[in-house]
Design a protein around this motif. Structure first.
Motif, PDB file in Angstrom:
ATOM      1  N   GLY A 158      12.922  -3.863  -5.547  1.00 17.74           N
ATOM      2  CA  GLY A 158      12.006  -3.061  -6.656  1.00 17.74           C
ATOM      3  C   GLY A 158      10.530  -3.174  -6.209  1.00 17.74           C
ATOM      4  O   GLY A 158       9.815  -2.114  -6.551  1.00 17.74           O
ATOM      5  N   GLY A 159      10.293  -4.179  -5.299  1.00 20.73           N
ATOM      6  CA  GLY A 159       8.747  -3.988  -4.890  1.00 20.73           C
ATOM      7  C   GLY A 159       8.448  -3.003  -3.764  1.00 20.73           C
ATOM      8  O   GLY A 159       7.197  -2.763  -3.623  1.00 20.73           O
ATOM      9  N   VAL A 204       8.317  -0.183  -4.581  1.00 27.10           N
ATOM     10  CA  VAL A 204       7.566   0.741  -5.517  1.00 27.10           C
ATOM     11  C   VAL A 204       5.951   0.847  -4.915  1.00 27.10           C
ATOM     12  O   VAL A 204       5.246   1.583  -4.956  1.00 27.10           O
ATOM     13  CB  VAL A 204       7.357   0.725  -6.903  1.00 27.10           C
ATOM     14  CG1 VAL A 204       8.870   1.269  -7.371  1.00 27.10           C
ATOM     15  CG2 VAL A 204       7.041  -0.592  -7.499  1.00 27.10           C
ATOM     16  N   LEU A 205       5.764  -0.235  -4.271  1.00 28.19           N
ATOM     17  CA  LEU A 205       4.384  -0.602  -3.553  1.00 28.19           C
ATOM     18  C   LEU A 205       3.866   0.628  -2.761  1.00 28.19           C
ATOM     19  O   LEU A 205       2.814   0.977  -2.489  1.00 28.19           O
ATOM     20  CB  LEU A 205       4.243  -2.045  -3.098  1.00 28.19           C
ATOM     21  CG  LEU A 205       4.006  -2.956  -3.541  1.00 28.19           C
ATOM     22  CD1 LEU A 205       4.058  -4.382  -3.007  1.00 28.19           C
ATOM     23  CD2 LEU A 205       2.552  -3.149  -4.353  1.00 28.19           C
ATOM     24  N   LYS A 218       1.802   2.972  -4.500  1.00 27.17           N
ATOM     25  CA  LYS A 218       0.969   2.455  -5.358  1.00 27.17           C
ATOM     26  C   LYS A 218      -0.410   2.064  -4.463  1.00 27.17           C
ATOM     27  O   LYS A 218      -0.182   1.664  -3.362  1.00 27.17           O
ATOM     28  CB  LYS A 218       1.439   1.298  -6.011  1.00 27.17           C
ATOM     29  CG  LYS A 218       2.512   1.544  -7.021  1.00 27.17           C
ATOM     30  CD  LYS A 218       2.607   0.425  -8.173  1.00 27.17           C
ATOM     31  CE  LYS A 218       3.252   0.974  -9.366  1.00 27.17           C
ATOM     32  NZ  LYS A 218       2.859  -0.064 -10.349  1.00 27.17           N
ATOM     33  N   TYR A 233      -2.303  -1.048  -4.196  1.00 37.36           N
ATOM     34  CA  TYR A 233      -1.988  -2.367  -4.479  1.00 37.36           C
ATOM     35  C   TYR A 233      -3.551  -3.055  -4.843  1.00 37.36           C
ATOM     36  O   TYR A 233      -4.212  -3.115  -3.793  1.00 37.36           O
ATOM     37  CB  TYR A 233      -1.256  -3.115  -3.732  1.00 37.36           C
ATOM     38  CG  TYR A 233      -1.044  -4.406  -3.998  1.00 37.36           C
ATOM     39  CD1 TYR A 233      -0.274  -4.955  -5.012  1.00 37.36           C
ATOM     40  CD2 TYR A 233      -1.766  -5.495  -3.291  1.00 37.36           C
ATOM     41  CE1 TYR A 233      -0.054  -6.221  -5.341  1.00 37.36           C
ATOM     42  CE2 TYR A 233      -1.408  -6.738  -3.604  1.00 37.36           C
ATOM     43  CZ  TYR A 233      -0.586  -7.299  -4.742  1.00 37.36           C
ATOM     44  OH  TYR A 233      -0.284  -8.640  -4.856  1.00 37.36           O
ATOM     45  N   ILE A 245       1.868  -5.997  -8.862  1.00 36.12           N
ATOM     46  CA  ILE A 245       2.848  -5.141  -8.179  1.00 36.12           C
ATOM     47  C   ILE A 245       2.960  -3.925  -9.574  1.00 36.12           C
ATOM     48  O   ILE A 245       2.651  -2.819  -9.163  1.00 36.12           O
ATOM     49  CB  ILE A 245       3.932  -5.422  -7.901  1.00 36.12           C
ATOM     50  CG1 ILE A 245       3.878  -6.530  -6.627  1.00 36.12           C
ATOM     51  CG2 ILE A 245       5.114  -4.143  -7.706  1.00 36.12           C
ATOM     52  CD1 ILE A 245       5.334  -6.897  -6.158  1.00 36.12           C
ATOM     53  N   PHE A 246       3.191  -4.512 -10.654  1.00 34.91           N
ATOM     54  CA  PHE A 246       3.572  -3.384 -11.592  1.00 34.91           C
ATOM     55  C   PHE A 246       2.205  -2.913 -12.180  1.00 34.91           C
ATOM     56  O   PHE A 246       2.032  -1.672 -12.971  1.00 34.91           O
ATOM     57  CB  PHE A 246       4.388  -3.655 -12.717  1.00 34.91           C
ATOM     58  CG  PHE A 246       5.614  -4.085 -11.872  1.00 34.91           C
ATOM     59  CD1 PHE A 246       6.541  -3.204 -11.580  1.00 34.91           C
ATOM     60  CD2 PHE A 246       6.228  -5.469 -11.493  1.00 34.91           C
ATOM     61  CE1 PHE A 246       7.779  -3.415 -10.768  1.00 34.91           C
ATOM     62  CE2 PHE A 246       7.290  -5.472 -10.872  1.00 34.91           C
ATOM     63  CZ  PHE A 246       7.906  -4.500 -10.464  1.00 34.91           C
ATOM     64  N   GLY A 247       1.079  -3.573 -12.306  1.00 28.17           N
ATOM     65  CA  GLY A 247      -0.110  -3.058 -12.841  1.00 28.17           C
ATOM     66  C   GLY A 247      -0.990  -1.894 -11.967  1.00 28.17           C
ATOM     67  O   GLY A 247      -1.611  -1.107 -12.656  1.00 28.17           O
ATOM     68  N   SER A 248      -0.579  -2.133 -10.803  1.00 26.04           N
ATOM     69  CA  SER A 248      -1.495  -1.336  -9.849  1.00 26.04           C
ATOM     70  C   SER A 248      -1.359   0.180 -10.087  1.00 26.04           C
ATOM     71  O   SER A 248      -0.245   0.568 -10.281  1.00 26.04           O
ATOM     72  CB  SER A 248      -1.201  -1.635  -8.374  1.00 26.04           C
ATOM     73  OG  SER A 248      -1.654  -3.062  -8.268  1.00 26.04           O
ATOM     74  N   TRP A 294      -0.581   4.117  -9.704  1.00 25.30           N
ATOM     75  CA  TRP A 294       0.439   4.971  -8.726  1.00 25.30           C
ATOM     76  C   TRP A 294      -0.507   6.071  -7.944  1.00 25.30           C
ATOM     77  O   TRP A 294      -1.527   6.467  -8.512  1.00 25.30           O
ATOM     78  CB  TRP A 294       1.351   5.866  -9.615  1.00 25.30           C
ATOM     79  CG  TRP A 294       2.201   5.095 -10.352  1.00 25.30           C
ATOM     80  CD1 TRP A 294       2.302   4.864 -11.464  1.00 25.30           C
ATOM     81  CD2 TRP A 294       3.431   4.826  -9.749  1.00 25.30           C
ATOM     82  NE1 TRP A 294       3.242   4.067 -11.832  1.00 25.30           N
ATOM     83  CE2 TRP A 294       4.064   4.250 -10.722  1.00 25.30           C
ATOM     84  CE3 TRP A 294       4.317   4.700  -8.709  1.00 25.30           C
ATOM     85  CZ2 TRP A 294       5.516   3.456 -10.597  1.00 25.30           C
ATOM     86  CZ3 TRP A 294       5.277   4.366  -8.387  1.00 25.30           C
ATOM     87  CH2 TRP A 294       6.006   3.759  -9.541  1.00 25.30           C
ATOM     88  N   TYR A 329       4.141 -14.770  -6.816  1.00 25.38           N
ATOM     89  CA  TYR A 329       4.864 -15.302  -7.840  1.00 25.38           C
ATOM     90  C   TYR A 329       5.820 -16.596  -7.872  1.00 25.38           C
ATOM     91  O   TYR A 329       6.182 -17.105  -8.819  1.00 25.38           O
ATOM     92  CB  TYR A 329       5.961 -13.947  -8.306  1.00 25.38           C
ATOM     93  CG  TYR A 329       5.115 -12.642  -8.824  1.00 25.38           C
ATOM     94  CD1 TYR A 329       4.532 -12.551 -10.056  1.00 25.38           C
ATOM     95  CD2 TYR A 329       4.914 -11.741  -7.684  1.00 25.38           C
ATOM     96  CE1 TYR A 329       3.668 -11.432 -10.036  1.00 25.38           C
ATOM     97  CE2 TYR A 329       4.258 -10.649  -7.979  1.00 25.38           C
ATOM     98  CZ  TYR A 329       3.513 -10.435  -9.155  1.00 25.38           C
ATOM     99  OH  TYR A 329       3.073  -9.338  -9.306  1.00 25.38           O
TER     100      TYR A 329
END
Lengths: 310, 305
Positions: A44-45, A47-48, A51, A53, A59-62, A64, B146
């Motif tokens: 899932g990571g 997606v970086l 993005k 970063y 990871i999810f807040g950075s 696109w 994490y």
């Protein structure tokens, strides 16, 4: 109403099964959680790669940024270089490695001297047991410009660590040195399984040893060689990080000839902290690996389903 | 009749001469390659016992000139650093191997049980991780950010604590154990977990030995996880400790200063080689005893059913 009932039924039968097989489920629970955490969550990571970063945002807040990470990776010329290097090195390792392994497996199987055979096999396996750190230390003692053994023997000193064109040969040699003792075991086991009557029949027919090797041993080894070749090809795009990282270190002069995808990903992540480009090159590698493994396995399944990975 | 005999004789001579030619080539080629495999170890042993000035002047060589144990003296004078690295590596290897072998074999056992209906589904989930992975970047961020992997001992154990590849080897091995053995115990009322521990594990000792050997070797030789997650010197593993020593003369100087020995020139070359020997030593010592299990083990997973 009816469908609702059916749903309830299947849910309750599912839970009944969970209870019934609870011991099995508990027994694989920890490995299962392990691979979810260490293999599936990192997927899932990926997606970086798309993005920008920012440590602060996670990871999810950075934000696109589309394909920007990729475009830089390709435009800088790094992509072509590392993919080419990874591919060519692996090809050389696979092909030359296999020839040498089969060669020594045949010699080991034909040799009569029991102690000589055991001793040489032990000697050949030894390098497999050491880490790349130690191997690199050994390599340094041989190739070092100031004190190396090689330059002691040569009349004209060569600065190997400043001459990138020599490294493909050095690395192929190093690879063969370290792993052919290990690699030939599987071929040796395969030769041992040949029915000795086949050789006896050949003896009666007057075949000499070369003919026996070519027409019996090699013929018998061929399927294993094909399978091994295909399985190795499946990992074409996965480089041996330990080997390249430890022998080359961060020697910039050598990088054009020795930078592979794995070392590039590592440097981008930890030396230049370019998380985006690191993830982009990593994603490219994962996709290429996936495609080659699946293709290789498809072909293996066609030839001999026994050896298929899945 | 005599013609036939003569013909037979000439072919047998022919065969013999081929055999001799082959043997000559085989012994020479095999012998020299085997020598080539161990020669580098000999060279570093020689270098580690050679006086530093001699190395500086004449470089590495095949023979010990001006015997000296200076390199070893400095390393072992203040054994705190190196013995700490030894202790770390030994602990990590023992704990990691025990955990890994237990879970790998248990998982392999369950996933080949015919009476476990979801085994195919789970197998697929495990298999897929061998085909596709997220790569280093997300993994590294996950672990450090994490999961709190920075400077923890578990970050040296967990990354290698389970291997799908080994699990498949275990699964293939477990298949060769007759199904009647767990069945009969089940009739006697034993639980599945107890059956695994009491009945299956003792039968799977060859498998456990092989997995243990491979896993222990991987833990012993690990520097990668230490490089990723550890920056405290007292938590370094042996291999990483060696890597740090080889990479910078500065690190060597620190070790030399801590030893309290006053040396005119820092014996960096012989120190490096002595360190390499100290790190590799245990492997070379146990190697002759373990390698035959190793060869046996290489073919254990090849049984496919």
């Amino acid at each position: 109403m009816v469908s609702n009932n059916r749903l309830m039924n299947s849910i309750s039968s599912f839970f009944r099964q969970v209870i019934r097989y609870r011991t099995f489920l508990l027994m694989i629970m920890i490995p299962f959680i392990y691979i979810i955490v260490f293999s599936y969550i990192p997927m899932g990571g990926l997606v970086l790669a798309f993005k920008d970063y920012k440590y602060r945002l996670g990871i999810f807040g950075s934000p696109w940024i589309g394909l920007k990470n990729f475009s830089y990776f390709f435009i800088s010329g790094a992509a072509g270089r590392v993919v080419r290097n990874t591919l060519l090195y692996n090809l050389a390792f696979i092909v030359i490695g296999m020839i040498i392994e089969v060669f020594f497996a045949i010699i080991l199987s034909e040799i009569r001297g029991k102690y000589f055979k055991k001793l040489t096999q032990s000697m050949m396996l030894l390098p497999f047991f050491i880490s790349w750190v130690v191997a690199s230390s050994i390599l340094y003692s041989i190739l070092s410009y100031e004190y190396g053994l090689l330059n002691n023997v040569l009349s004209e000193p060569v600065n190997v660590y400043a001459n990138p064109a020599l490294w493909p040969f050095i690395l192929v040699f190093l690879r063969i040195w370290k792993s052919s003792g290990y690699g030939c075991v599987i071929y040796l086991a395969n030769i041992t399984s040949i029915d000795s009557q086949v050789y006896e029949a050949a003896d009666i027919d007057g075949a000499n040893i070369w003919q026996k090797i070519v027409y019996i041993t090699l013929q018998h080894l061929r399927p294993t060689m094909v399978i091994m070749f295909l399985l190795a090809m499946g990992n074409m795009f996965r480089g041996d990080f330990g080997m390249f990282y430890q022998t080359i270190k961060n020697n910039g002069i050598l990088l054009p000839y020795t930078d592979i995808i794995d070392t590039f990903v590592f440097r981008a992540l930890l030396s230049s902290s370019d998380v985006g480009m690191s993830a982009a090159s990593g994603l490219l590698q994962s996709v290429l690996c996936f495609l080659t493994v699946v293709t290789a396995n498809f072909i293996v399944t066609k030839i001999d389903p026994e050896y298929a990975l899945f | 009749m005599s013609e036939v005999n003569a013909a037979l004789k000439s072919t047998s001579i022919k065969i013999d001469s081929d055999r001799i030619a082959f043997n000559i080539i085989a012994y020479i080629v095999l012998g020299s390659f085997a020598l080539l495999c161990v020669l580098p170890f000999y060279i570093i042993i020689v270098a580690s016992f050679t006086n530093e000035q001699t190395i500086m002047r004449e470089g590495y060589s095949f023979f010990i000139r001006n015997f000296s144990t200076e390199g070893y003296k400095i390393i072992l004078k203040n054994p705190a650093t190196i013995s700490r690295a030894y202790l770390n590596t030994i602990c990590i290897t023992i704990i990691g191997t025990a955990i890994s072998v237990f879970f790998v074999s248990m998982c392999g056992y369950v996933l080949q049980k015919r009476d476990f209906p979801w085994r195919r589904g789970f197998m697929l989930i495990f298999y897929f991780t061998m085909l596709f992975n997220g790569g280093l970047t997300p993994y590294y961020i996950l672990c450090t950010r994490y999961l709190g992997f920075k400077n923890q001992f578990y970050s040296l154990i967990l990354p290698q604590a389970f291997s799908v590849w080994n699990m498949i080897i275990a699964k293939n091995f477990m298949r060769t154990i007759p199904e009647e053995i767990p069945e009969s115990a089940k009739i006697d009322g034993a639980g599945e977990f107890l059956i695994f521990i009491r009945l299956i594990l003792p039968l799977a000792i060859p498998l456990l030995a092989t997995l243990g050997l491979f896993t222990a070797l991987a833990y012993w030789n690990d520097w990668y996880n230490c490089m990723l997650f550890i920056d405290k010197t007292n938590m370094f593993t042996l291999q990483y400790f060696l890597q740090e020593m080889l990479n910078s003369i500065e690190n060597l100087r620190i070790v030399a200063e801590k030893s309290g020995l006053i040396v005119p020139v820092l014996p960096s070359e012989s120190m490096k080689m002595a360190m390499t020997i100290v790190v590799t030593g245990p492997i070379i010592l146990v190697y002759p005893f373990l390698q035959r299990y190793f060869i046996k083990g290489l073919t254990i997973g090849a049984v496919k059913g």
